[in-house]
Each structure stands twice: as C-alpha cells, then as structure tokens.
Design a protein around this motif. Structure first.
Motif, mmCIF file in Angstrom:
data_model
loop_
_atom_site.group_PDB
_atom_site.id
_atom_site.type_symbol
_atom_site.label_atom_id
_atom_site.label_comp_id
_atom_site.label_asym_id
_atom_site.label_seq_id
_atom_site.Cartn_x
_atom_site.Cartn_y
_atom_site.Cartn_z
ATOM 1 N N CYS A 204 82.380 -30.864 51.631
ATOM 2 C CA CYS A 204 81.383 -29.795 51.463
ATOM 3 C C CYS A 204 81.836 -28.432 51.937
ATOM 4 C CB CYS A 204 80.082 -30.182 52.170
ATOM 5 S SG CYS A 204 80.186 -30.181 53.986
ATOM 6 N N ALA B 296 76.202 -34.187 54.000
ATOM 7 C CA ALA B 296 77.316 -33.313 53.635
ATOM 8 C C ALA B 296 78.512 -33.647 54.516
ATOM 9 C CB ALA B 296 76.905 -31.849 53.809
ATOM 10 N N ALA C 36 75.369 -27.839 49.667
ATOM 11 C CA ALA C 36 74.428 -28.648 50.445
ATOM 12 C C ALA C 36 73.216 -27.814 50.855
ATOM 13 C CB ALA C 36 75.130 -29.230 51.670
#
Length: 185
Positions: free
Chosen positions: A46, A64, A52
């Motif tokens: 991420c 995430a 996210a």
C-alpha cells in the motif's frame, strides 16, 4: 534481504514525507464498487496508503499491508488527520507474510508484483468480489533496461492469473498492465 528492502523503502518514503497530492489510483476510483455496510478491502504493498485512505472514505474496512514502517507511519498519521478509523495498517514483508485469512469484497494491488501471491489473492476475494491489479510490464525496460524482468509482467500475462474470472477491464500499455476482474459466484 527483507531488512534491506525495508530500509530502502523507508528511506524513499522519508524523502517524500506526507505526499498525498496524487490521491487514489484512477483505475481504483473507476472500478471500486460502492461499499456496503460491511464491505472489506485488502491492499497489498500500500505504500503511503493513498488507495486505502480513499477506500476507507468510501466506507470500506481496509487492511493495508506494506514492508515500509515509514510509509505505514505516514499512512496512519494521515488516517488520523482525516478522522478515518476503518484502516488497519500492517507491517508485512510479502515475501513471507501470510495474507489475512479473510474474505474481501475487493483486493487491490498497484505497482507490485510477486507471482507467488496470485493464488492467495484469488482465495481472499469473496465470490462475486473484485480484484483490481495494475503494475509495470516489460515495456518499462525501454526506459529502465536495468530492471529485472522478474518484477515485470509480460504483455497479456495478468488475465491468465485469474482463470474463470469475468474480466471487466484489461490493458497492456507501453509500461503498465492492468486487470479488473470479478470472481465467479
């Protein structure tokens, strides 16, 4: 290897402290289904958590994962600033970290490739859920010939990792390949 990867990514994210100007990836914005009351999403690699964060703003509960502690720290800080409580940031070296044993409505991966994870990704998407995947392909070698092909998709490769899925979008661009697919019910 994991420690060296973590240090490399921590250093990179420390140089760009809090850069959230880009917002979420356009492919995600275009294809993410509206969140229901219990919708869950998983984002692998991420980074700073831009995707996210956006998913949490849409109502998803998000896991995430990233190797960089610095990126996760910044992501958590930005989530607090925005008043978002629906994101669980997890420090994870995806080379050996087992993905959460959950079913997700949406699994997203951007600019990351580890072919060994495709079976786990497919398993984590609930029947009828979506996978959105976009990363570099071999066209990247034109500008960066030093890049290992191991980290690059071949043209046309990505849909083959999701056999039997309904493809909503596939693209092989000059540097990036993308796939959006729905898992059979």
């Amino acid at each position: 290897m994991a420690q060296a990867d973590r240090q490399r990514w921590d250093s990179r994210y420390a140089e760009n402290e809090g850069d959230y100007s880009q917002g979420p990836t356009p492919l995600l914005v275009k294809y993410a289904p509206p969140a229901g009351p219990h919708s869950r999403a998983l984002e692998l690699a991420c980074g700073l958590g831009r995707n996210a964060l956006w998913l949490a703003e849409q109502g998803y509960r998000v896991d995430a994962l990233d190797i960089s502690l610095e990126a996760l720290r910044q992501g958590q800080q930005e989530a607090r600033r925005r008043g978002l409580a629906g994101i669980h940031f997890v420090a994870a070296d995806l080379d050996d970290f087992p993905l959460p044993n959950q079913q997700y409505d949406l699994v997203v991966v951007f600019r990351f490739l580890d072919r060994r994870l495709f079976p786990a990704i497919r398993e984590r998407v609930r029947p009828g859920g979506l996978a959105i995947y976009e990363t570099l392909n071999v066209g990247h070698l034109q500008e960066h010939p030093e890049t290992s092909r191991y980290y690059l998709l071949e043209w046309g490769e990505l849909p083959h990792h999701f056999p039997g899925w309904t493809a909503l979008h596939t693209r092989d661009g000059s540097r990036m390949s993308a796939f959006v697919g729905r898992k059979p019910e």
